[in-house]
Structures are given as C-alpha cells and as structure tokens.
Design a protein around this motif. Sequence first.
Motif, short mmCIF file in Angstrom:
data_model
loop_
_atom_site.label_atom_id
_atom_site.label_comp_id
_atom_site.label_asym_id
_atom_site.label_seq_id
_atom_site.Cartn_x
_atom_site.Cartn_y
_atom_site.Cartn_z
N UNK A 223 0.82 -1.22 0.00
CA UNK A 223 0.00 0.00 0.00
C UNK A 223 0.86 1.27 0.00
N UNK A 224 2.04 1.19 0.61
CA UNK A 224 2.93 2.37 0.60
C UNK A 224 3.30 2.72 -0.84
N UNK A 225 3.56 1.69 -1.63
CA UNK A 225 3.93 1.92 -3.02
C UNK A 225 2.74 2.50 -3.79
N UNK A 233 2.29 10.14 -1.00
CA UNK A 233 3.48 10.11 -0.14
C UNK A 233 4.69 10.24 -1.06
N UNK A 234 5.79 10.78 -0.52
CA UNK A 234 7.01 10.87 -1.34
C UNK A 234 8.03 9.83 -0.85
N UNK A 235 9.04 9.60 -1.70
CA UNK A 235 10.13 8.69 -1.31
C UNK A 235 10.75 9.14 0.02
N UNK A 236 10.98 10.47 0.14
CA UNK A 236 11.64 11.00 1.34
C UNK A 236 10.78 10.74 2.57
N UNK A 237 9.47 10.98 2.42
CA UNK A 237 8.58 10.75 3.57
C UNK A 237 8.63 9.30 4.01
N UNK A 238 8.60 8.40 3.03
CA UNK A 238 8.61 6.98 3.39
C UNK A 238 9.95 6.64 4.07
#
Length: 403
Positions: A223-225, A233-238
């Motif tokens: 789900x994150x993807x 969401x951004x890569x940095x946030x994750x």
Amino acid sequence: MSTQFEVRLTEQLATWTSERLLRTKRITEPIGPGQCRIDGRTFWDFSTNDYHGFSRHPEVIRAVCEQIPTLGIGSRASVLISGWSPAHEKLVRTLSEFELVDDVALFPSGYAACMGTVACLSRKEDVILCDRDLHACLVDGIRISGAKMRVYRRHNLATLERELKKSAGNTGLRWIVTESAFGMEGSVAPLPELVALAEQYDAFLICDEAHATGVYGPAGQGYLRELLEAGQLTHEQIRERIPVRLGTLSKGLGSQGGFVAGSTNLIRVLWNSARSLMFSTGLSVPACVAATAAVKLLTEQPERIHELRSRARSFRSQLIEQGFAVPGKEDSPIVPILLEDPDRTLHWGAELQAAGYLTGMIRPPTVPQGTSRLRISINSAVPQEAIDQLLHQLICLGRKDAA
Ligand SMILES: Cc1ncc(COP(=O)(O)O)c(C=O)c1O
C-alpha cells in the motif's frame, strides 16, 4: 484423580466451549486453484490469505523442485551461524528491489518479524501509539519492549494527536505502529495523515504490510507503493518517517516467513538484536525459493492485481446493495460480514459450508467482543462463477436470517 493442572485445563476448555469460542483442528487438503477437501468433501476455499493461489502455482512448485536437490530443505542453523544460503540471498535481493529499499531481513514467520522487530527497536523510555485493531504479534512486541503504549482509533486521529502532544517532553522516541491494510477489517490506514502527524511531532512509523503485499501497488509491492505512485506520499517521507516496514511471505506470496524492509543500518541492527531472528533457525530453503518465484510472477503478471481488486470491488458492492454491513476499502479482497455474535457467526459459516463454501468464522480473541464476523477472502485463482455462487448463497442466508 485429576491433578490441579488437569482441572484447570478442563475448566478452561469448558468455558470456551460454552462461549462458542473453542477452536479445534481439522485436516484441510488443498486440491486445486481455490479448492480444498475436508473429510472427503470438496469446497471452494474463501478462507485463506493466499490471494493469488501461489501456494500451489505450478511455476512456484517447479522452482522449488529445481532447487531442493542442491540446496536441501532446512537451513540447519540460525542465519547468524550458517543458515544463510544462496536462496536466502536471492530472496533478499528480489525483495529489496521489489520494495525499493537498501536491504531486507528474513524471519521464520511474519509473527516473528513483527514481534521481534518492535520488541528490539523500541525501548522503555519510548512511547508507542498503536492502532486499536493491531495484530497480536505487534501488540506482543510492544509489550515485550516495555515502552509506554497508547491506543488510538484510525477513524479519529484527534486521540493520536493528543497523545503525541502529551508525550512532547519524553526523552525517548515516539512511534506510531500500524498495519497498512487491516487483516480482519479490509480497511486501510490513513497513512498520509499519519505521516503528516509524524512529521509535525517528530515521530516514526512502523508499518506492517502483511495484507497489502500482492494486493496494492502496481505489481503488489504494497500500500505504501500505491500511495507513492498516487503522489500521496514521497520517497523522502517513506524513508524518513516510515523507516521500518514489516511484511510476510505467508499471505499474498503464498509461501512462509516474514521480512523487514529498510535501510542497511536497520537490517544490521536487526541481525544483532532481534531475538526472533537471532535465536531461531533461518527460514527454510523451499520457503525462500517459493517466495522469490511468487514475486517474479507478480512482477511479470501485474494484471493479477487488477483482476483481484476488481473482483473484490464487484463482490463487495453487490453485498452492500443487498443491505449487508460490509466495512472496509471498496476493493480490498478481505470482505468481512459483521454478525456480532459468535453463535450466529458459526451458524452462517456452517450453512455456507453445507453449500460447499469455506469462509473464516472470526471470533474473539481474534477480534473484539461483539464484533464476530465471517471473513471472506477473494482470490484471483478461483473461477468467477464460484464467487458469484457464493454471493447468491450469502443473499439467501441473509434473507433466511432476517425472516
Ligand atoms: C497484520 C499481520 N501481521 C503479521 C501476521 C503474521 O504473519 P505470519 O502468518 O506470516 O506469521 C499476520 C497474520 O495473520 C497479520 O495479519
């Protein structure tokens, strides 16, 4: 004469029996895509988490059979000693690419991954804010850690924010622990909102993707993807706010085992402190090979994800049209039908079984008191006609129940 211990066992079993909460074992023999046999009878199986039928997929079985003669079965030791084989390394490389992370740690089960990781990463001085519906393995990890635990409801994030404010002067870290897709609800966590709160109050998320792998994301990456691709969401946030991502190989991938995805340092710390990784024999070789083959199938055939979710969407919406109380995300393959009472849940499950359909009859302690339910798990490997027939049976049962 019965010993005091035997009396205790007998009393406990009698209590569970009278409350309709006793579980017993039965032999379930998988016999083909989406089917199983119990006591000589064949059922359409809507009770498993094997959302794509990979546990019996011919490609997966072929891959395992090819590797067994050279690599064997058991991994023979903890991964710290000599239990790390080429099959483990290949799975880790495959999962790291799939999850877009530096590295992955493997555990003997999803339970061991969740419990062991939460227990070793959080400390007594930390505060852990957890969703009310968290799986037992995460709750157990929190208990072992000794950290302060506070519960919030994901539909009302005001409590979470209040707790974050209250713990502002805390010396330790603040964690938010959540599943991304809830296994008994079919609902998803409000991750963009949780991340925004984590940013505001300098907290970190531990996110369990157990029921999201194989279901969400363009090729089932989770789900994150899905949220990343949707720009929520951004890569940095994750990377910065969700540094710990938990997963299992035992559900959408149809294998066995658990994993943690994250940074190189995170995985090094787990190898040196997660007791359920350190003091347990490594994941078995066939489980590694099977999971690797399942990820390959998902990557090569991402249309499976679309098929699964559109089936789930149609099934759920037809149930809702018929007046059923069906919580959860519109396209989640986990379709719970709330029946509240354990007795009623067992009755509905038995009626469906008599008609040839196996479903999960979920009662406390798996779910809170008063929320017993049938849990129907939609599968991309079952013929659509079987799903249509199950829907018809449910509608008939609903009418009978209301009469
Ligand atoms: C949310 C969640 N996390 C972890 C687990 C444990 O995974 P495993 O079955 O691989 O031990 C489960 C299993 O039901 C689960 O639902």
